[in-house]
Design an enzyme around this catalytic site. Sequence first.
Site, PDB file in Angstrom:
ATOM      1  N   CYS A 162      97.306  29.247  11.387  1.00 24.29           N
ATOM      2  CA  CYS A 162      98.534  29.520  11.270  1.00 24.29           C
ATOM      3  C   CYS A 162      98.871  28.258  10.443  1.00 24.29           C
ATOM      4  CB  CYS A 162      99.913  29.596  12.359  1.00 24.29           C
ATOM      5  SG  CYS A 162      99.238  31.684  13.384  1.00 24.29           S
ATOM      6  N   HIS A 294     107.067  25.211  14.534  1.00 23.32           N
ATOM      7  CA  HIS A 294     106.224  26.220  14.149  1.00 23.32           C
ATOM      8  C   HIS A 294     106.941  27.621  15.173  1.00 23.32           C
ATOM      9  CE1 HIS A 294     102.351  28.337  13.518  1.00 23.32           C
ATOM     10  NE2 HIS A 294     102.718  28.256  14.752  1.00 23.32           N
ATOM     11  N   GLU A 305     105.975  23.486  22.491  1.00 26.08           N
ATOM     12  CA  GLU A 305     106.203  22.840  21.515  1.00 26.08           C
ATOM     13  C   GLU A 305     107.709  21.440  21.361  1.00 26.08           C
ATOM     14  OE1 GLU A 305     107.073  23.500  16.657  1.00 26.08           O
ATOM     15  OE2 GLU A 305     107.257  24.818  18.044  1.00 26.08           O
ATOM     16  N   LYS A 326     110.706  31.139  11.084  1.00 29.26           N
ATOM     17  CA  LYS A 326     110.438  32.238  11.273  1.00 29.26           C
ATOM     18  C   LYS A 326     110.746  33.402  11.479  1.00 29.26           C
ATOM     19  CE  LYS A 326     106.070  30.499  12.166  1.00 29.26           C
ATOM     20  NZ  LYS A 326     105.874  29.208  11.828  1.00 29.26           N
ATOM     21  N   HIS A 331     106.626  35.169  10.140  1.00 29.25           N
ATOM     22  CA  HIS A 331     105.525  34.237  10.607  1.00 29.25           C
ATOM     23  C   HIS A 331     104.756  34.782   9.272  1.00 29.25           C
ATOM     24  CE1 HIS A 331     102.674  31.807  11.536  1.00 29.25           C
ATOM     25  NE2 HIS A 331     102.459  32.067  12.746  1.00 29.25           N
ATOM     26  N   PHE A 390      96.142  29.030  15.969  1.00 27.98           N
ATOM     27  CA  PHE A 390      95.376  30.168  17.343  1.00 27.98           C
ATOM     28  C   PHE A 390      93.518  29.002  16.818  1.00 27.98           C
ATOM     29  CE2 PHE A 390      96.069  33.899  17.936  1.00 27.98           C
ATOM     30  CZ  PHE A 390      97.192  34.102  18.800  1.00 27.98           C
TER      31      PHE A 390
END
Length: 402
Positions: A162, A294, A305, A326, A331, A390
């Site tokens: 990502c 994010h 976050e 998003k 995403h 990830f």
Amino acid sequence: MKRVVITGAGTINALGHNVPETLDAMREGRCGISDLEFRDVDRLSIKIGGQVKGFVPEGIFNRQQLTLYDRFTQFTLMAAHEAINQSGLTFGGELAARAGVVLGTAGGGVSTWDDNYRSVYEDGKNRVHPFVVPKLMNNAAASHVSMQYNLKGPSYTVSTACASSNHAMAQAFQMVRSGMSQAMITGGSESMLCFGGVKAWEGLRVMSRDACRPFSANRNGMVQGEGAGVFVFEDYEHARARGAEMLAEVVGFAMTSDAADIVMPSKQGAARAIAGALQDAGIAREQVGYINAHGTGTAANDKTECAAVADVFGTHADKLMISSTKSMHGHLIGGTGAVELLACIMALRDGIIAPTIGYEEPDPECALDVVPNEAREAKVEVALTNAFAFGGLNAVLALRRV
């Protein structure tokens, strides 16, 4: 060190087939997430996504091109065309040798993999098209952009889940800033919205069945999207000399690794990336007005976050605006940071902060100004864009109004 400015932007995503359409949707808080439309969607438990609708590649690319271009490459070429046209650059002579392309993707030609696995395993065919490998490889989009626009400098693909787009744009920024390149085409793309792509993500049990609601207490997971965002990063003096329009200035970046867990995010890793971007840019935390988060809509990501932002900014965190687009476009995995950069440019240029839509219930662990549901007018001098992937790979870019 050279100053680096953005002189062109292009996109195609669930909100629009170009930048104006996308920014209009962000201003209006429109949702591009809808029912998925592709073969065997009835076999999925997740049936929604930020799918690009109304896109007919046969009307844009010829038959020979379509044998070489996976859907993620098609998206990239469309976005690159818009960005390079806006920049006004043509690449010849010395500029061609000092210009390149760095793009991000996580999956590359997932649609091509899916189609050809079907042919071999389901339909029993013993032969696939000879161009399957060059069509599905992760560097296909970068290579086709370099060939189409005569870009003879550094050209490659970054794949860090990502964070792929942010890592790619950070590399492009560093190349121009160091003087290695005069201009770089950069950004990212993704197209995982096919049966195999969504089925794989279902296994993680992080997907929402109904909506993406970042930072809302009743959030229940992420929603996949697809598309591309592509930009022209250019040496400021070169852009000024030719009278180019400058959309924003890229002023800093940082990359960190959590070195902790393959899927669970780390507050410390995220905070080090945010703080590092500010340090690299020489910016005080009080100068930052907006962060494109994010913000995936998963419980673990959102609270981690917000905690990282609070740690880095202290009391200034309460004065920041932080939103996740998003919630509107989904995403895009490896392409997501590139589309999200558009929200930062809109904040800096137009003074419009894209909202976090779908926000329904306050969460004490996400107690920041998440710009809920409606866009906001505000003057912003500096914006950050976060990507936490990830594998514990973090990349944060800092931009300033020109």
